[in-house]
Design a protein around this motif. Structure first.
Motif, short mmCIF file in Angstrom:
data_model
loop_
_atom_site.label_atom_id
_atom_site.label_comp_id
_atom_site.label_asym_id
_atom_site.label_seq_id
_atom_site.Cartn_x
_atom_site.Cartn_y
_atom_site.Cartn_z
N ILE A 98 0.85 -1.18 0.00
CA ILE A 98 0.00 0.00 0.00
C ILE A 98 0.89 1.23 0.00
O ILE A 98 1.80 1.35 0.83
N SER A 99 0.65 2.12 -0.92
CA SER A 99 1.49 3.32 -1.03
C SER A 99 1.27 4.24 0.16
O SER A 99 0.28 4.14 0.89
N LYS A 100 2.21 5.18 0.35
CA LYS A 100 2.10 6.13 1.47
C LYS A 100 0.87 7.00 1.34
O LYS A 100 0.21 7.34 2.32
N ARG A 142 -2.43 7.18 3.97
CA ARG A 142 -2.98 8.39 4.58
C ARG A 142 -4.47 8.51 4.33
O ARG A 142 -5.20 9.11 5.14
N ASN A 143 -4.95 7.94 3.22
CA ASN A 143 -6.35 8.14 2.83
C ASN A 143 -7.23 6.92 3.03
O ASN A 143 -8.45 7.00 2.82
N VAL A 155 -8.40 1.70 -2.39
CA VAL A 155 -7.09 1.62 -3.03
C VAL A 155 -7.25 1.15 -4.46
O VAL A 155 -6.59 1.64 -5.38
N ASP A 156 -8.13 0.19 -4.66
CA ASP A 156 -8.41 -0.36 -6.00
C ASP A 156 -9.87 -0.09 -6.31
O ASP A 156 -10.77 -0.59 -5.63
N TRP A 197 -4.30 2.86 12.73
CA TRP A 197 -3.46 3.24 11.59
C TRP A 197 -3.00 1.98 10.87
O TRP A 197 -3.15 0.86 11.37
N ALA A 198 -2.39 2.17 9.70
CA ALA A 198 -1.93 1.06 8.88
C ALA A 198 -0.49 1.30 8.48
O ALA A 198 -0.05 2.44 8.31
N GLU A 199 0.24 0.19 8.31
CA GLU A 199 1.62 0.23 7.84
C GLU A 199 1.81 -0.84 6.78
O GLU A 199 1.18 -1.90 6.82
N SER A 200 2.67 -0.55 5.82
CA SER A 200 2.96 -1.49 4.75
C SER A 200 4.47 -1.52 4.53
O SER A 200 5.06 -0.50 4.19
N GLU A 201 5.06 -2.68 4.75
CA GLU A 201 6.51 -2.80 4.63
C GLU A 201 6.87 -4.24 4.25
O GLU A 201 6.39 -5.19 4.88
#
Length: 399
Positions: A333-335, A339-340, A348-349, A377-381
């Protein structure tokens, strides 16, 4: 939302006011100090160029600061003039002053340890040193600084009160529009449920009477619409503060474990593995139904878009909060999307709307978490997407 808007309004106002007060009072201090210093320097330069000669008729000089002059010849002999206010001067003290003034290097400077400003002029064989008392200048600046601090604090408090009143007044139209929007969503959703139920019933009867592609299409779209209406009703309940009204002690550890059970067969059928690590005895104050809904939304999201293994953890963080995380492997997931992603109807899609996803689940979860004084919140790494929920624990109920 309205509360956050008021806080933001007040913060922006107070930051602006604070900067303006600091600039204005800082300029007052700067120009006052510069004026006092210029006055003292002009006096030094005047005395150095044409020293005062007491008793000379017809000579009027506007000297308002205590001063004295020391002349030094080739032999090192000192001659003091105008030292009426400095009767305590002795050769040892004068030698220290002259040494400090000569070691300073600048022709005009300040000796703060002696409370004097000096001016050095003349050739080495006939140097003249003029010293002016700066104690009144320092005292004036200290008093002015205290006054500025008092004025600044009083002004800050006054503007804070005005900002609070203005914030309440300014957001009234927004508050009214927000309430109307919430009421419209709730009323429209309720009104749509009845005709939608009739459509679903008739479509199911048609489907039972005989296979019909038209009835099947009606059923699919009607069920998607029912899901959207139910999500809108959930949003209306969250916006109305229902989660806060039904708050009570909740065993979050047991609630999370129970919420996981219905998803185990769903994940198994979808080829997903479920790993759990639930700490026991974590209790919070909240609405059990809404908290369970948050867990279900995150698990449903992981089941739809995750791959491989879905990891669910609930742990204590410090002594005041707990952390729930749901992680799964999937498309990064992009930054910008991070945020959104919690905004209403954000996807997202865009193709996800075809499978019944309207981008409301995470918005509902965020509203519930915020109503419980928490953060989501969410994080993607590294190809792992993780959703975090941090909530304050109930110390009295936590084991």
């Amino acid at each position: 939302m309205i509360r956050r808007l008021r806080v933001k309004f007040v913060c922006i106002n107070m930051v602006t006011v604070t900067v303006m007060l600091c600039v204005i009072l800082g300029m007052v201090l700067h120009f006052t100090r510069q004026s006092l210093e210029d006055k003292s320097v002009r006096l030094l330069q005047t005395l150095a160029a044409e020293p005062v000669q007491p008793g000379l008729p017809g000579r009027v000089r506007e000297v308002q600061l205590p001063y004295f002059t020391v002349e030094l010849n080739w032999q090192g002999d000192m001659r003091v003039a105008g030292a009426g206010s400095y009767s305590f001067l002795d050769e040892g003290y004068l030698a220290e002053l002259l040494s400090a003034a000569m070691s300073a290097g600048e022709p005009i400077g300040v000796l703060p340890e002696y409370g004097l400003r000096y001016c050095r002029s003349g050739p080495p064989g006939g140097q003249k040193f003029v010293f002016v008392d700066i104690s009144s200048e320092v005292s004036t600046m200290q008093n002015l600084l205290r006054s500025c601090l008092l004025i600044g604090c009083a002004g800050f408090l006054a503007f804070l009160l005005v900002s609070l009143l203005l914030a309440r007044w300014a957001v009234q139209p927004v508050d009214a529009a927000w309430k109307q929007q919430r009421q419209f969503v709730a009323d429209a959703s309720h009104e749509l449920k009845t005709p939608l139920t009739v459509i679903l019933t008739n479509a199911e009867l048609l489907q039972e009477s005989g296979p019909s592609p038209f009835a099947g299409n009606i059923l699919v779209m009607a069920r998607q619409m029912r899901g959207l209406i139910e999500n809108l009703l959930d949003l209306a309940r969250v916006d109305s503060g229902l989660a806060e009204k039904t708050s009570r002690p909740v065993d979050l550890s047991r609630l999370a474990s129970d919420a996981l059970l219905p998803f185990e067969p769903v994940f198994f059928e979808g080829g997903l593995a479920l790993e759990t690590e639930i700490a026991e005895g974590i209790a919070i104050q909240g609405s059990p139904d809404h908290l369970r809904q948050v867990v279900e939304i995150l698990l449903d999201n992981a089941g739809k878009y995750g791959e491989g293994t879905v990891s669910v953890r609930l742990e204590r963080v410090g002594g005041k909060s707990c952390l729930l995380s749901v992680a799964s492997r999937g498309a990064s997931i992009s930054k910008e999307d991070l945020r959104n992603i919690f905004k209403r109807f954000y996807r997202v899609d865009e193709a996800r709307s075809r499978d019944g996803s309207y981008g409301l689940g995470l918005s509902i979860a965020e509203g519930i978490v915020q109503a419980h004084r928490g953060r989501i919140w969410a994080e993607s790494e590294g190809g792992i997407n993780t959703f975090f929920v941090r909530l304050p624990v109930d110390k009295e109920k936590t084991a």
